[in-house]
Design an enzyme around this catalytic site. Structure first.
Site, mmCIF file in Angstrom:
data_model
loop_
_atom_site.group_PDB
_atom_site.id
_atom_site.type_symbol
_atom_site.label_atom_id
_atom_site.label_comp_id
_atom_site.label_asym_id
_atom_site.label_seq_id
_atom_site.Cartn_x
_atom_site.Cartn_y
_atom_site.Cartn_z
ATOM 1 N N ASP A 79 43.115 32.552 10.637
ATOM 2 C CA ASP A 79 43.433 33.852 10.038
ATOM 3 C C ASP A 79 42.791 35.047 10.739
ATOM 4 O O ASP A 79 42.866 36.165 10.247
ATOM 5 C CB ASP A 79 42.999 33.847 8.564
ATOM 6 C CG ASP A 79 43.831 32.882 7.751
ATOM 7 O OD1 ASP A 79 44.927 32.517 8.212
ATOM 8 O OD2 ASP A 79 43.384 32.484 6.667
ATOM 9 N N HIS A 137 34.654 38.177 38.764
ATOM 10 C CA HIS A 137 34.921 38.475 37.350
ATOM 11 C C HIS A 137 34.133 37.541 36.436
ATOM 12 O O HIS A 137 34.682 36.936 35.517
ATOM 13 C CB HIS A 137 36.423 38.415 37.057
ATOM 14 C CG HIS A 137 37.166 39.581 37.624
ATOM 15 N ND1 HIS A 137 38.532 39.639 37.721
ATOM 16 C CD2 HIS A 137 36.732 40.763 38.127
ATOM 17 C CE1 HIS A 137 38.898 40.793 38.263
ATOM 18 N NE2 HIS A 137 37.819 41.491 38.529
ATOM 19 N N ASP A 191 28.959 45.252 35.766
ATOM 20 C CA ASP A 191 30.216 45.992 35.868
ATOM 21 C C ASP A 191 30.678 46.193 34.433
ATOM 22 O O ASP A 191 31.133 45.247 33.778
ATOM 23 C CB ASP A 191 31.212 45.159 36.681
ATOM 24 C CG ASP A 191 32.544 45.865 36.891
ATOM 25 O OD1 ASP A 191 32.849 46.808 36.132
ATOM 26 O OD2 ASP A 191 33.290 45.453 37.798
ATOM 27 N N ASP A 212 34.882 52.640 34.403
ATOM 28 C CA ASP A 212 34.700 51.361 35.111
ATOM 29 C C ASP A 212 33.589 51.547 36.148
ATOM 30 O O ASP A 212 33.850 52.065 37.230
ATOM 31 C CB ASP A 212 36.046 51.000 35.776
ATOM 32 C CG ASP A 212 35.994 49.672 36.521
ATOM 33 O OD1 ASP A 212 35.014 48.930 36.359
ATOM 34 O OD2 ASP A 212 36.965 49.391 37.261
ATOM 35 N N HIS A 250 37.558 41.707 48.189
ATOM 36 C CA HIS A 250 38.472 42.481 47.337
ATOM 37 C C HIS A 250 38.705 43.859 47.939
ATOM 38 O O HIS A 250 38.090 44.230 48.928
ATOM 39 C CB HIS A 250 37.941 42.571 45.899
ATOM 40 C CG HIS A 250 36.587 43.209 45.755
ATOM 41 N ND1 HIS A 250 36.394 44.564 45.802
ATOM 42 C CD2 HIS A 250 35.357 42.663 45.552
ATOM 43 C CE1 HIS A 250 35.110 44.833 45.628
ATOM 44 N NE2 HIS A 250 34.443 43.688 45.488
ATOM 45 N N HIS A 301 41.011 50.865 42.787
ATOM 46 C CA HIS A 301 42.301 50.795 42.089
ATOM 47 C C HIS A 301 42.446 52.076 41.286
ATOM 48 O O HIS A 301 41.470 52.786 41.048
ATOM 49 C CB HIS A 301 42.338 49.568 41.161
ATOM 50 C CG HIS A 301 41.112 49.414 40.296
ATOM 51 N ND1 HIS A 301 40.953 50.104 39.125
ATOM 52 C CD2 HIS A 301 39.974 48.682 40.451
ATOM 53 C CE1 HIS A 301 39.777 49.786 38.585
ATOM 54 N NE2 HIS A 301 39.151 48.938 39.373
ATOM 55 N N HIS A 351 42.751 48.678 35.380
ATOM 56 C CA HIS A 351 43.539 48.622 36.618
ATOM 57 C C HIS A 351 44.822 49.367 36.273
ATOM 58 O O HIS A 351 45.778 48.783 35.775
ATOM 59 C CB HIS A 351 43.833 47.179 37.036
ATOM 60 C CG HIS A 351 42.593 46.439 37.458
ATOM 61 N ND1 HIS A 351 42.565 45.108 37.746
ATOM 62 C CD2 HIS A 351 41.326 46.876 37.663
ATOM 63 C CE1 HIS A 351 41.331 44.756 38.096
ATOM 64 N NE2 HIS A 351 40.562 45.803 38.045
ATOM 65 N N GLU A 402 34.690 50.961 45.034
ATOM 66 C CA GLU A 402 33.804 49.874 44.632
ATOM 67 C C GLU A 402 33.638 48.775 45.676
ATOM 68 O O GLU A 402 33.994 47.622 45.421
ATOM 69 C CB GLU A 402 34.309 49.271 43.322
ATOM 70 C CG GLU A 402 35.795 48.889 43.309
ATOM 71 C CD GLU A 402 36.196 48.177 42.012
ATOM 72 O OE1 GLU A 402 35.499 47.231 41.626
ATOM 73 O OE2 GLU A 402 37.202 48.580 41.398
ATOM 74 N N TYR A 407 29.171 39.689 48.802
ATOM 75 C CA TYR A 407 28.922 38.524 47.957
ATOM 76 C C TYR A 407 28.593 37.335 48.851
ATOM 77 O O TYR A 407 29.437 36.900 49.644
ATOM 78 C CB TYR A 407 30.153 38.235 47.087
ATOM 79 C CG TYR A 407 30.676 39.478 46.398
ATOM 80 C CD1 TYR A 407 30.164 39.894 45.164
ATOM 81 C CD2 TYR A 407 31.640 40.293 47.017
ATOM 82 C CE1 TYR A 407 30.623 41.066 44.559
ATOM 83 C CE2 TYR A 407 32.097 41.462 46.417
ATOM 84 C CZ TYR A 407 31.590 41.841 45.192
ATOM 85 O OH TYR A 407 32.035 43.002 44.599
ATOM 86 N N ARG A 461 27.735 45.019 44.028
ATOM 87 C CA ARG A 461 28.893 45.912 43.984
ATOM 88 C C ARG A 461 28.410 47.261 43.456
ATOM 89 O O ARG A 461 27.575 47.304 42.530
ATOM 90 C CB ARG A 461 30.001 45.336 43.086
ATOM 91 C CG ARG A 461 31.230 46.242 42.982
ATOM 92 C CD ARG A 461 32.499 45.539 42.454
ATOM 93 N NE ARG A 461 32.392 45.005 41.124
ATOM 94 C CZ ARG A 461 32.245 43.716 40.840
ATOM 95 N NH1 ARG A 461 32.192 42.801 41.807
ATOM 96 N NH2 ARG A 461 32.168 43.299 39.585
ATOM 97 N N GLU A 490 30.127 50.746 42.087
ATOM 98 C CA GLU A 490 31.459 51.244 41.706
ATOM 99 C C GLU A 490 31.367 52.562 40.944
ATOM 100 O O GLU A 490 30.648 52.670 39.957
ATOM 101 C CB GLU A 490 32.164 50.204 40.816
ATOM 102 C CG GLU A 490 33.484 50.692 40.238
ATOM 103 C CD GLU A 490 34.227 49.614 39.455
ATOM 104 O OE1 GLU A 490 33.577 48.749 38.856
ATOM 105 O OE2 GLU A 490 35.474 49.656 39.464
#
Ligand code: GLY
Ligand code: MN
Ligand code: MN
Length: 435
Positions: free
Chosen positions: A36, A240, A257, A268, A347, A351, A358, A381, A385, A403, A405
């Site tokens: 529920d 991610h 991030d 972001d 990457h 964006h 995004h 960004e 890595y 990173r 960003e």
């Protein structure tokens, strides 16, 4: 956002559609999490952009030039019993009174009313493939209209991809959209600063996430733009990573991030800092390289430059730096050509940013990279890595994910970094953490 702005958007879309056309824009469905319990409801961005309405089981219909009503909102009917359990509904009166609809019908009447509206139109603006239930209904309605065509009604001849028009509108942010995005970025920036101050070895990744969510919500963010990524040490190498379950360790970096959302507008921001407040030498060297790439890329954000120039710039800086540090061997130009940097930087440099993190908008127009124009907002960004166990890489570099960003608005004469409040030089970060 004012009612006038939503109205202006509908008018603009209707101008682009022309006469004898109909646009059909559905709300997002509610989604069940378990039994529920539903996931927190978040309106579909296209639907909200046009309506400012945030109830599920709604469909907005635009028919430019229609005498009776140009903007029709199908939504849930008032139902005192259901509303006592599930919450208030605008109902048909509210749709007209508070949300600018020219007319409104119960959502349950869609099947009966919409085919009749379709009969009058030649072109249907609709985003096929986004809502399978509505796709099916649509083909049934079209079938009905075709069956009736023998009685003299012609019905629609052409489907047009609505998203193309809508997404181009969404790419250019208005003054009030920019104000919301600036506020969201400011709240997220302040929360990042406070996380830097609070961070210490032994904390759990999700405790930093909880702190970020708390700080932004207390300051009236309406939600988060996406689940926060909080990766300590090696976890920072997973782009991610959202498990956020591990302990933060002395000597590691932590990559965060995270960005809040205000009224469906996103921020972001990524920052990376040493858990114990002091960069080790290898961390400092790699961090310095990412920062140099980020600043060089941001400098390329201005009207007239092509979309991919910041990315090309970041790649150049990063490749040269990796050669200097001995992580890549060879000539920078040749290494760029064969994308050798992708081993450590896999990457893109950014964006579009807007209602969706995004965000929508074409990156290429007629096969050419899009030219940046005032009112567009993008992220910058770059990252590096180097997970533990990376072959051919000295141990000192391993387990480091970085990173940096920021959210960048293209202005008339250049750019404005909306997230500029969060420090990013090693010196500033260390000073803040050790205050
Ligand atoms: N937060 C996801 C991204 O930076 O693209
Ligand atoms: Mn991003
Ligand atoms: Mn991000």
């Amino acid at each position: 956002m004012t009612a006038a702005e939503f109205k202006r958007r509908r008018k603009q879309l209707m101008r682009m559609m022309g006469k004898n056309a109909i646009a059909i824009i559905p709300a997002a469905p509610e989604r069940i999490r378990n039994r529920d319990v539903h996931y927190t409801y978040r309106p579909d961005s296209d639907f909200f952009y046009i309506t400012g309405f945030s109830e599920p089981e709604s469909v907005a219909v635009l028919i430019p030039g229609r005498k009776a009503a140009e903007y029709i909102l199908f939504c849930r009917q008032h139902d005192p019993k259901r509303e006592q359990w599930e919450g208030r509904r605008a109902g048909q009166e509210g749709a007209v009174r508070d949300f600018g609809a020219d007319d409104s019908f119960p959502f349950s009447d869609l099947d009966e009313i919409l085919p009749r509206m379709l009969e009058q139109c030649e072109r249907i603006f609709y985003a096929m493939g986004c809502d399978s239930r509505l796709d099916r209904q649509m083909s049934e309605w079209i079938g009905k209209v075709r069956a009736n065509s023998r009685s003299g009604l012609q019905g629609p001849l052409e489907f047009v991809a609505l998203d193309h028009y809508l997404h181009d509108m969404r790419l250019y942010k208005s003054r009030s959209e920019i104000a919301l995005m600036r506020r969201a970025a400011k709240l997220s920036a302040q929360a990042h600063i406070n996380l830097m101050k609070k961070c210490c070895p032994g904390m759990l990744e999700y405790q930093l996430q909880a702190q970020f969510e708390y700080e932004t919500r207390v300051k009236k963010a309406t939600g988060q733009a996406y689940p926060a990524i909080v990766g300590g040490g090696n976890n920072g190498c997973i782009l991610h990573y959202i498990e956020n379950r591990d302990e933060l360790r002395d000597g590691d970096l932590v990559l965060i991030d995270a960005g809040c959302e205000i009224d469906c507008y996103a921020s972001d921001i990524s920052r990376t800092w040493p858990v114990n407040g002091k960069f080790s030498e290898p961390q400092r060297q790699l961090y310095g390289l990412v920062l140099k790439a980020q600043l060089a890329a941001i400098a390329k954000v201005k009207p007239g430059n092509k979309w991919h120039l910041p990315h090309q710039t970041a790649i150049r800086v990063i490749t040269r730096g990796l050669v200097e540090l001995g992580l890549l061997k060879g000539q920078a130009t040749a290494l760029i050509k064969k994308k050798a940097y992708e081993k450590f930087y896999m990457h893109k440099t950014g964006h579009w940013l807007g209602m969706d993190v995004h965000d929508v908008g074409d990156y290429k127009v007629d096969g050419e990279w899009r030219i940046l124009e005032p009112g567009m907002v993008l992220t910058v960004e770059p990252g590096l890595y180097i997970p533990r166990g990376t072959k051919g890489v000295h141990k000192r570099w391993q387990g480091i994910g970085i990173r940096i960003e920021d959210d960048v608005l293209v202005t008339k004469d250049g750019h404005d970094v909306l997230s500029k409040d969060v420090p990013k030089t090693p010196h500033e970060i260390e000073a803040l953490m050790n205050k």
